[in-house]
Design an enzyme around this catalytic site. Structure first.
Site, PDB file in Angstrom:
ATOM      1  N   GLU A  17     -11.499  24.708 -22.612  1.00  0.00           N
ATOM      2  CA  GLU A  17     -10.595  23.743 -21.985  1.00  0.00           C
ATOM      3  C   GLU A  17     -11.133  23.183 -20.661  1.00  0.00           C
ATOM      4  O   GLU A  17     -10.428  23.141 -19.660  1.00  0.00           O
ATOM      5  CB  GLU A  17      -9.224  24.389 -21.753  1.00  0.00           C
ATOM      6  CG  GLU A  17      -8.528  24.805 -23.034  1.00  0.00           C
ATOM      7  CD  GLU A  17      -7.146  25.383 -22.779  1.00  0.00           C
ATOM      8  OE1 GLU A  17      -6.206  25.025 -23.510  1.00  0.00           O
ATOM      9  OE2 GLU A  17      -7.012  26.213 -21.846  1.00  0.00           O
ATOM     10  N   VAL A  18     -12.360  22.743 -20.673  1.00  0.00           N
ATOM     11  CA  VAL A  18     -12.938  22.156 -19.458  1.00  0.00           C
ATOM     12  C   VAL A  18     -12.540  20.683 -19.381  1.00  0.00           C
ATOM     13  O   VAL A  18     -12.833  19.900 -20.287  1.00  0.00           O
ATOM     14  CB  VAL A  18     -14.471  22.295 -19.451  1.00  0.00           C
ATOM     15  CG1 VAL A  18     -15.044  21.674 -18.179  1.00  0.00           C
ATOM     16  CG2 VAL A  18     -14.865  23.767 -19.562  1.00  0.00           C
TER      17      VAL A  18
END
Length: 446
Positions: free
Chosen positions: A327-328
């Site tokens: 989840e960058v």
């Protein structure tokens, strides 16, 4: 009527009750690979019950893991053993009962690992139970099974049925994740969770110890991480002593402790105690005052991560470490002119998944140099064009998760399946059957 006759009739009445109530008890969880039980059952008494090491066992008295387990399981089997009054009305002396344990490999002072043999054979007969295992970790699983076989009747007497068990775990990695950043958990809550894990023969504690909201791990190399990044620098942290206690408590139950230091995203709390670690976000040509993921273009970033992971190696004995990588948010990276210039220099174009891959590869190399096997979330695998067998992939996203498992195994990598087991999955909260209906291997061979 003479006293001896009255005692004889009372004993006969008791035996009739015992015969009438005798039944078959299936209480072992998870269900063993093979189990055979009889309606024959044996009366147990705390006063005449004992654990012992068989003469051929590689482990003997003084083995920390099993000595501790004998005391623990005695209390679990006889929770009210201190109250001897209930046994004063038994009209016959209970037959002594001994659980004899034999292991082929001691490992009494070591830690469980990915190669630990947890198989065991358990045979329960009149007056004795024989537990045989390859290792102390298998013996722990067998002791748990034996404790689950013991039950009480309505007269509060303890029994165990004649039983034969041959068992081994279907999967070598059976883990539970706790997030102690979003929701700080007191130490005792973690210890009780480890107890519960042992009851169901889980063997991996995935400690998601830090995240965006807080950094409760008290680092001795970088103390500002917790003093400035925790919810509270004194009451909501895990000291080095706390961590050692968790690891020790887990070891005694055959549970590995794998920490997760998730980067480059999920790191807002890190930036409070480590200057210049996070990427400055821009609004137009000027900094916005906010920060995004870890800055992947600075040498200082990797120097810091190298120092932190060297500490991690000295604190956490397990050979695995979870590096995160999920989840960058690329928005901040895209806004930063220095990051964009680095992208051009590296030939990444506008594909920021390549920048994340660049960062993760550096972190993987750091952990591998420390002889730690990296675990990453599936995002890392999905962003890589070529995959070397250098990390374990944890599949967490919904959708066709078995399709993802197939892709990972086809690439020659090991996989951990988490996707169908999240406890906050949508749907009726009482529909627990869906968790047990998952078939992790129900995908076509690569």
């Amino acid at each position: 009527m003479f006293q001896t006759e009255r005692r004889f009739l009372r004993l006969l009445f008791l035996l009739c009750i015992l015969h009438y109530e005798a039944g078959q008890v299936f209480g072992v969880w998870p269900m063993p690979q093979q189990i055979t039980q009889s309606t024959d059952r044996y009366l147990l008494s705390p006063q005449s019950f004992s654990f012992s090491y068989s003469k051929d066992s590689a482990a003997q008295s003084g083995c920390s893991v099993l000595d501790s387990a004998f005391k623990r399981y005695y209390s679990l089997i006889f929770p009210d053993a201190a109250d001897g009054a209930r046994f004063s009305n038994i009209w016959m002396d209970p037959t002594p009962f001994t659980v004899s344990v034999s292991v082929k490999s001691g490992e009494c002072d070591g830690y469980p690992d990915e190669g630990s043999d947890e198989s065991y054979n358990l045979s329960v007969a009149a007056g004795a139970a024989a537990l045989k295992a390859q290792s102390v970790w298998g013996a722990l699983r067998g002791l748990e099974s034996f404790s689950q076989l013991v039950y009480q009747d309505k007269y509060n007497m303890y029994f165990v049925n004649k039983t034969e068990i041959q068992d081994f775990p279907r999967f070598e990695f059976r883990g539970l994740l706790l997030d102690t950043s979003r929701h700080y958990l007191p130490l005792n809550a973690i210890l009780k969770t480890l107890d519960a894990m042992a009851y169901s023969k889980f063997n991996v504690f995935h400690w998601h110890i830090v995240d965006d909201p807080s950094f409760p791990y008290q680092s001795y190399s970088y103390p500002d991480l917790s003093s400035k990044g925790a919810f509270h620098p004194m009451t909501h942290i895990y000291t080095q002593s706390d961590v050692k206690r968790v690891i020790s408590h887990a070891r005694m139950r055959g549970i590995r402790v794998i920490p997760e230091f998730d980067t480059p995203g999920h790191t807002q709390s890190w930036g409070k105690g480590q200057p210049n670690l996070l990427t400055p976000c821009y609004k137009g040509d000027v900094p916005s005052g906010t920060f995004g993921p870890v800055n992947p273009i600075l040498d200082s970033t990797y120097q810091f991560m190298s120092g932190l992971f060297k500490e991690m190696k000295s604190v956490f004995p397990d050979s695995y470490v979870h590096l995160g990588g999920d989840e960058v948010n690329f928005a901040c990276w895209k806004s930063n002119p220095n990051v964009r210039a680095f992208m051009t220099k590296m030939g990444f174009g506008h594909d920021y998944t390549k920048l994340e891959s660049y960062y993760i590869e550096n972190i993987v190399n750091i952990s591998s140099a420390l002889n730690k096997t990296p675990i990453v979330w599936q995002d890392v695998f999905d962003y890589r064009e070529r995959h070397r067998p250098q990390y374990v992939v944890e599949v967490w996203k919904g959708g066709c998760y078995l399709c993802e498992v197939r892709r990972v195994t086809k690439a020659g990598l090991k996989v951990i399946l988490a996707a169908p087991f999240y406890l906050d999955l949508p749907g009726p909260t009482h529909n627990w059957a869906r968790y047990y209906n998952v078939r992790p291997l129900a995908f076509k061979d690569p």
